[in-house]
Design an enzyme around this catalytic site. Structure first.
Site, PDB file in Angstrom:
ATOM      1  N   ILE A 102      44.766  87.701  57.398  1.00 48.95           N
ATOM      2  CA  ILE A 102      44.556  86.966  56.153  1.00 48.95           C
ATOM      3  C   ILE A 102      43.091  86.543  56.037  1.00 48.95           C
ATOM      4  O   ILE A 102      42.411  86.346  57.046  1.00 48.95           O
ATOM      5  CB  ILE A 102      45.507  85.737  56.090  1.00 48.95           C
ATOM      6  CG1 ILE A 102      45.415  85.014  54.750  1.00 48.95           C
ATOM      7  CG2 ILE A 102      45.301  84.815  57.269  1.00 48.95           C
ATOM      8  CD1 ILE A 102      46.501  83.957  54.527  1.00 48.95           C
ATOM      9  N   CYS A 103      42.627  86.409  54.812  1.00 54.95           N
ATOM     10  CA  CYS A 103      41.306  85.885  54.472  1.00 54.95           C
ATOM     11  C   CYS A 103      40.203  86.857  54.900  1.00 54.95           C
ATOM     12  O   CYS A 103      40.141  87.969  54.421  1.00 54.95           O
ATOM     13  CB  CYS A 103      41.129  84.490  55.073  1.00 54.95           C
ATOM     14  SG  CYS A 103      39.685  83.588  54.481  1.00 54.95           S
ATOM     15  N   ALA A 104      39.346  86.453  55.821  1.00 53.79           N
ATOM     16  CA  ALA A 104      38.272  87.316  56.308  1.00 53.79           C
ATOM     17  C   ALA A 104      38.766  88.296  57.366  1.00 53.79           C
ATOM     18  O   ALA A 104      38.154  89.343  57.593  1.00 53.79           O
ATOM     19  CB  ALA A 104      37.148  86.456  56.895  1.00 53.79           C
TER      20      ALA A 104
END
Length: 183
Positions: A102-104
């Protein structure tokens, strides 16, 4: 029972890592946090000190059903630079094991070649790092054995998607209802 390992490094995004752990455990999926340091103590991106269940070097991952990477900086950077983890991820992925980020953190998967010819998503400023992927702006994307998600605001849908993959849609809906997750 399914077994999930969530890998944590200093600077991981609190909500992205711990929402997965919380909701998985509510779904009665065995979930363990793993420090990539030589210590169980990790500090989140917002300065919260916590202790993981395990240390990477002392863990046998042969019982894993899914490996999960939360985002946050510099946590994502540290996860991507930790060779024992990237080797584990690569071996697990190549055997068809389920991986999620998730995210980066989807950028770690891109660097390992997991996203080639797959749909994937990430935090907006990391979309250009999804090399080889068809980058899409959806909350959660599962393509084959790879699941990616956008960021803190999508942590609950991300965790529910992982629960659905391991325990079924009915269990995911039960957990969503129990935490009053509304759409």
């Amino acid at each position: 029972m399914s077994k999930v390992y969530v890998f944590l490094a200093d600077g991981f995004e609190d909500i992205e890592g711990l929402t997965v752990v919380d909701l998985m455990r509510r779904a009665e999926i065995e979930t363990e946090t793993v420090s990539i340091k030589n210590s169980r103590e990790v500090v989140t991106s917002h300065g919260i000190t916590m202790y993981t269940d395990r240390i990477f070097e002392n863990t046998d991952f042969s019982d894993a059903d899914m490996l999960v990477l939360p985002g946050g900086m510099p946590g994502t950077k540290y996860l991507g630079e930790y060779a024992p983890l990237t080797e584990l991820l690569t071996e697990f992925y190549n055997k068809g094991g389920k991986v999620a980020a998730i995210c980066a953190a989807p950028s770690v998967f891109a660097a390992l070649g997991f996203l080639k010819n797959r749909k994937a998503t990430s935090y907006p400023s990391f979309m250009d790092k999804l090399e080889g992927a068809e980058a899409v702006e959806e909350e959660v994307v599962t393509d084959g054995n790879v699941t990616t998600s956008r960021g803190l605001g999508t942590a609950i849908p991300f965790a529910l998607s992982l629960i659905a993959q391991l325990a079924g849609e009915e269990k995911a809906q039960e957990i969503a209802d129990s935490v009053v997750f509304c759409r």
